[in-house]
Each structure stands twice: as C-alpha cells, then as structure tokens.
Design a protein around this motif. Structure first.
Motif, mmCIF file in Angstrom:
data_model
loop_
_atom_site.group_PDB
_atom_site.id
_atom_site.type_symbol
_atom_site.label_atom_id
_atom_site.label_comp_id
_atom_site.label_asym_id
_atom_site.label_seq_id
_atom_site.Cartn_x
_atom_site.Cartn_y
_atom_site.Cartn_z
ATOM 1 N N MET A 1 0.122 -4.938 7.347
ATOM 2 C CA MET A 1 0.546 -5.471 6.059
ATOM 3 C C MET A 1 0.372 -4.426 4.963
ATOM 4 S SD MET A 1 1.783 -8.142 4.681
ATOM 5 C CE MET A 1 1.924 -8.993 3.160
ATOM 6 N N MET A 2 -0.739 -3.712 5.003
ATOM 7 C CA MET A 2 -1.000 -2.718 3.972
ATOM 8 C C MET A 2 0.015 -1.581 4.026
ATOM 9 S SD MET A 2 -2.915 -2.556 1.516
ATOM 10 C CE MET A 2 -3.925 -1.655 0.419
ATOM 11 N N THR A 3 0.433 -1.184 5.232
ATOM 12 C CA THR A 3 1.421 -0.113 5.370
ATOM 13 C C THR A 3 2.756 -0.529 4.769
ATOM 14 O OG1 THR A 3 0.340 0.635 7.377
ATOM 15 C CG2 THR A 3 2.581 1.389 7.021
ATOM 16 N N GLN A 4 3.149 -1.788 4.990
ATOM 17 C CA GLN A 4 4.410 -2.279 4.442
ATOM 18 C C GLN A 4 4.368 -2.287 2.920
ATOM 19 O OE1 GLN A 4 4.772 -6.046 6.415
ATOM 20 N NE2 GLN A 4 5.706 -5.143 8.233
ATOM 21 N N ASN A 5 3.249 -2.698 2.344
ATOM 22 C CA ASN A 5 3.123 -2.698 0.888
ATOM 23 C C ASN A 5 3.152 -1.284 0.343
ATOM 24 O OD1 ASN A 5 3.001 -5.473 0.780
ATOM 25 N ND2 ASN A 5 0.770 -5.537 0.779
ATOM 26 N N ARG A 6 2.545 -0.351 1.051
ATOM 27 C CA ARG A 6 2.578 1.048 0.610
ATOM 28 C C ARG A 6 3.999 1.589 0.636
ATOM 29 N NH1 ARG A 6 -2.746 3.890 3.245
ATOM 30 N NH2 ARG A 6 -4.215 2.971 1.796
ATOM 31 N N ARG A 7 4.773 1.196 1.657
ATOM 32 C CA ARG A 7 6.163 1.657 1.715
ATOM 33 C C ARG A 7 6.961 1.087 0.552
ATOM 34 N NH1 ARG A 7 7.401 1.270 8.038
ATOM 35 N NH2 ARG A 7 8.033 -0.803 7.398
ATOM 36 N N LEU A 8 6.722 -0.177 0.203
ATOM 37 C CA LEU A 8 7.434 -0.770 -0.934
ATOM 38 C C LEU A 8 7.065 -0.065 -2.234
ATOM 39 C CD1 LEU A 8 7.288 -4.578 -0.087
ATOM 40 C CD2 LEU A 8 9.274 -3.079 -0.039
ATOM 41 N N ILE A 9 5.792 0.220 -2.407
ATOM 42 C CA ILE A 9 5.353 0.956 -3.595
ATOM 43 C C ILE A 9 5.981 2.355 -3.592
ATOM 44 C CG2 ILE A 9 3.343 2.014 -4.718
ATOM 45 C CD1 ILE A 9 1.749 -0.492 -3.769
ATOM 46 N N GLY A 10 6.044 2.970 -2.419
ATOM 47 C CA GLY A 10 6.673 4.285 -2.289
ATOM 48 C C GLY A 10 8.146 4.248 -2.660
ATOM 49 N N ILE A 11 8.846 3.191 -2.267
ATOM 50 C CA ILE A 11 10.261 3.048 -2.613
ATOM 51 C C ILE A 11 10.416 2.949 -4.127
ATOM 52 C CG2 ILE A 11 12.235 1.471 -2.495
ATOM 53 C CD1 ILE A 11 11.291 0.806 0.392
#
Length: 96
Positions: A1-11
C-alpha cells in the motif's frame, strides 16, 4: 500500500515539475507564452496520463499486455500534445 501511495505522490510531483519548466521559462524569455488555460490543459493531460498508467500498472498482470497498453497511452499523449502544440492533424483544437 505504501509503495502505491509513493507512486501516486511521484506522479503528482512529476506533473508539477514538468509544469514548472514553462513557468520558469516564462520569467526569462518572451518565447514561452502560456496562459492559465494552457497550464490547466497540460496539467490535466499529464495527470490523466500518469494516473491511467498507474491504473494499468496495478490491474494488468501480463507484462506483454502491460507494456503494450502503456506504449499506446504514451503514443496517445504525444499525439494529443503535438496536435495541441502545432496542429499535426489540422483539427479545430490545433495550436497554430
């Protein structure tokens, strides 16, 4: 879950960074002349592309299909961008 949120923040951060390029360029030259509408359209285009790519990354498990779909999404982004910038297809939305 944390990796997915980091990718969204990265986007989101990537979209902001890309939009900062013309904004900063406008401070130094008259060659770049974007209005608020230009920033909104490009922001929606970039964010939509990023989120669509993220959706494909999460949902499509087959790597070949994933790569193919992502390639189509990026081709669509570049064709829309080119049409809005210089009008390669001559649509009413052309920038020139």
């Amino acid at each position: 879950m944390m990796t997915q949120n980091r990718r969204l923040i990265g986007i989101i951060l990537t979209v902001v960074f890309i939009l900062l390029i013309p904004f900063i360029a406008m401070q130094f030259t008259d060659e770049v002349n974007w209005g608020l509408f230009d920033f909104i359209v490009m922001g929606v285009l970039l964010l939509g592309t990023g989120l669509l790519c993220e959706l494909v990354m999460r949902k499509v498990k087959n790597m070949d299909y994933r790569i193919g779909i992502l390639a189509l999404i990026l081709i669509a982004l570049f064709l829309i961008w080119a049409e809005l910038a210089v009008g390669i297809f001559g649509s009413p939305f052309a920038g020139s």
